[in-house]
Design an enzyme around this catalytic site. Structure first.
Site, PDB file in Angstrom:
ATOM      1  N   LYS A  78     -20.431 -12.849 -27.063  1.00  0.00           N
ATOM      2  CA  LYS A  78     -21.717 -13.142 -27.687  1.00  0.00           C
ATOM      3  C   LYS A  78     -21.677 -12.633 -29.113  1.00  0.00           C
ATOM      4  CE  LYS A  78     -24.014  -8.924 -26.036  1.00  0.00           C
ATOM      5  NZ  LYS A  78     -25.211  -8.370 -25.407  1.00  0.00           N
ATOM      6  N   ASP A  80     -14.301 -10.685 -24.503  1.00  0.00           N
ATOM      7  CA  ASP A  80     -15.501 -10.697 -25.336  1.00  0.00           C
ATOM      8  C   ASP A  80     -15.201 -11.053 -26.793  1.00  0.00           C
ATOM      9  OD1 ASP A  80     -17.115  -9.977 -23.242  1.00  0.00           O
ATOM     10  OD2 ASP A  80     -17.149  -7.839 -23.716  1.00  0.00           O
ATOM     11  N   MET A 122     -24.030  -0.553 -32.794  1.00  0.00           N
ATOM     12  CA  MET A 122     -24.821  -1.776 -33.018  1.00  0.00           C
ATOM     13  C   MET A 122     -26.088  -1.418 -33.794  1.00  0.00           C
ATOM     14  SD  MET A 122     -24.318  -3.248 -29.147  1.00  0.00           S
ATOM     15  CE  MET A 122     -24.751  -1.649 -28.455  1.00  0.00           C
TER      16      MET A 122
END
Length: 506
Positions: free
Chosen positions: A59, A37, A173
């Site tokens: 991402k 990732d 996040m």
């Protein structure tokens, strides 16, 4: 019979490459395919096998390189073909990492898998910022909450009323939706004056911590242009941040130190710099390769008994010489009666690890020091072997010849340009990532200039650091202003000199 495939879903930790687990490293080393990732430290990829296939599926800011459905298909396909697959995920795979979803897919496809837990950013990042998530006087509970819910759910499943009342809350996040989070907490009873902290790029040299109160933090974040990735910590324990902050107080924290020596020889240097908080930037300007012709070293090795001394002026010379030594069928028994001299302790360490005793290391780790050390030895008529780089100064052979020795110089290795791209260097300079450029040999200097161009000028704030006077001289002749040069001429000394240079500016 077809080989049975398997998937290891591995937590890579929060960013600091030292926080991956031993089990995670073991599984990486045995994997045929590594699927990783965006938030996985590239330094962790060094644990992969040389022939492993690397597949990036990260991402960034919602921009998916590979959709989750396609990623699931890749996992199933690779394992079904008999490959051992490492699915490398930032943090812990089961803490807001979609590891559970991927494991479900593998289970349905009847593919063997194993979960390797990782150190989640939820606990590691606050720790690196000096924030204890629990404390007997201030917080007896901690809650982990996603700051970015699945947008397809339609309605939030976060129980704002209940979580607002708990001791410490950690939002992963949580920067992108900060205003919404703050509003929801205050509306559900959390005091506006509650201490809070935003921490971005936690556990890395780019870590940045912003503290404030719940009611003011969104405004402060906007003023500072505080962007993801990061976490949001809410609770009285944030009060400890100033006193317990340790990571951001390291002497080289946040300083970008560029290493121009070959990556395979930079492990010690990189480790020492990271220990002091630096951002290590590998930019190897040279590659070490065998000589074009082995005639001279082979002749010397086949007649090794003729020599009284062998002198090694670098770890590279020692490694390449002994590799060829073994290839020709010789072993350490053939060195009986021959004395060994090395230019410094690093080269001595390489040789001693082979079971060979080093008889002489000069007090000053340069060629002149070697010659001075032999002035106390009887060399008249003695044969000396000097395996070294193809291009090198002649201080040692000339100096020892004056002392009466017969010196055979053989090429053990060559240094060639690494082929690095100037555009890569320019990008790092433009992004203000580089604070120090280090040079550990004249060849790293000359090839650096070949890569960036003679007319390129370094920004004023970028320091140049050299190991030893010979490298210093090469840098100055190349038109570089040298800010840091240390003694003794060893890697640890160079790190100490860099630290002192920044401390003197405070």
């Amino acid at each position: 019979m077809k080989k049975q495939g398997k998937v290891y879903i591995i937590g890579a930790g929060p960013g600091d490459p030292g926080l991956i687990t031993v089990r995670g490293v073991e599984c990486l080393k045995r994997s045929d395919v590594v699927i990783y990732d965006y938030l996985v430290s590239r330094d962790i990829l060094k644990y992969t096998r040389g022939n492993a296939r690397l597949i990036y599926v990260g991402k960034k800011g919602g921009d998916h390189t590979v959709s989750q459905d396609n990623l699931n298909q890749i996992l199933v396909k690779e394992a079904s073909e008999g490959n051992i697959v490492a699915r490398l995920k930032g943090g812990d795979p089961f803490i807001f990492g979609r590891g559970g979803e991927e494991a479900e897919v593998l289970s349905k496809a009847e593919i063997p898998f194993e979960i390797i837990p990782g150190v989640t950013s939820a606990i590691a990042v606050p720790a690196y910022a000096g924030i204890p998530l629990t404390h007997r006087k201030y917080a007896s509970s901690v809650t982990f909450v996603t700051g970015h819910e699945d947008p397809t759910k339609g309605k939030s499943s976060i129980d704002w009323e209940n979580i607002s009342a708990v001791g410490t809350i950690v939002f992963l996040m949580g920067i992108k939706n900060l205003t919404y989070i703050v509003t929801s907490l205050i509306e559900n009873g959390r005091a506006p004056g509650t201490p809070v902290a935003l921490i971005r790029w936690g556990t890395t040299p780019d870590q940045e911590t912003l503290t404030g109160t719940l009611s003011k933090i969104a405004e402060l974040a906007e003023e500072r242009n505080f962007l993801p990735p990061g976490i949001f910590v809410v609770g009285d324990v944030v009060k400890f941040c100033d006193d317990l902050s340790w990571f951001e107080k390291k002497p080289l924290f946040g300083k970008g130190i560029m290493i121009t020596r070959p990556e395979e020889q930079s492990e010690e240097f990189s480790s020492l710099l990271r220990e002091e908080g630096a951002r290590v930037i590998p930019f190897p300007t040279i590659k070490i390769v065998p000589p074009d012709c082995f005639d001279d070293p082979d002749r010397a090795i086949k007649n090794i008994e003729r020599y009284e001394w062998i002198i090694f002026t670098s770890a590279n010379g020692a490694k390449f010489f002994f590799n060829r030594f073994r290839e020709l069928g010789s072993d350490i028994r053939d060195l009986k009666g021959i004395k060994i001299c090395t230019i410094g302790p690093a080269t001595a360490s390489v040789i001693e690890k082979l079971g060979v005793k080093v008889d002489l290391v000069p007090d000053e780790y340069i060629s002149e020091g070697v010659v001075d050390a032999f002035k106390e030895k009887e060399l008249h008529g003695k044969k000396v072997l000097l395996p070294r780089a193809e291009i090198a100064r002649d201080v040692i052979p000339q100096g020892l010849s004056k002392l009466g020795a017969r010196v055979d110089v053989v090429t053990a290795y060559r240094t060639v340009n690494s082929g690095k791209d100037k555009a890569e260097f320019d990008e790092m300079i433009d992004q203000n990532k580089v604070d120090v450029i280090t040079f550990t040999s004249p060849s790293t200097v000359t090839n650096f200039i070949d890569i960036i161009g003679k007319d390129t000028r370094l920004p004023e704030h970028v320091k140049v650091a050299c190991i030893g006077p010979v490298t210093l001289d090469a840098a100055r002749k190349a038109g570089l202003k040298v800010d840091i040069m240390q003694g003794p001429y060893v890697i640890s000394g160079l790190v100490d000199a860099i630290i002192k240079a920044f401390e003197s500016e405070k």
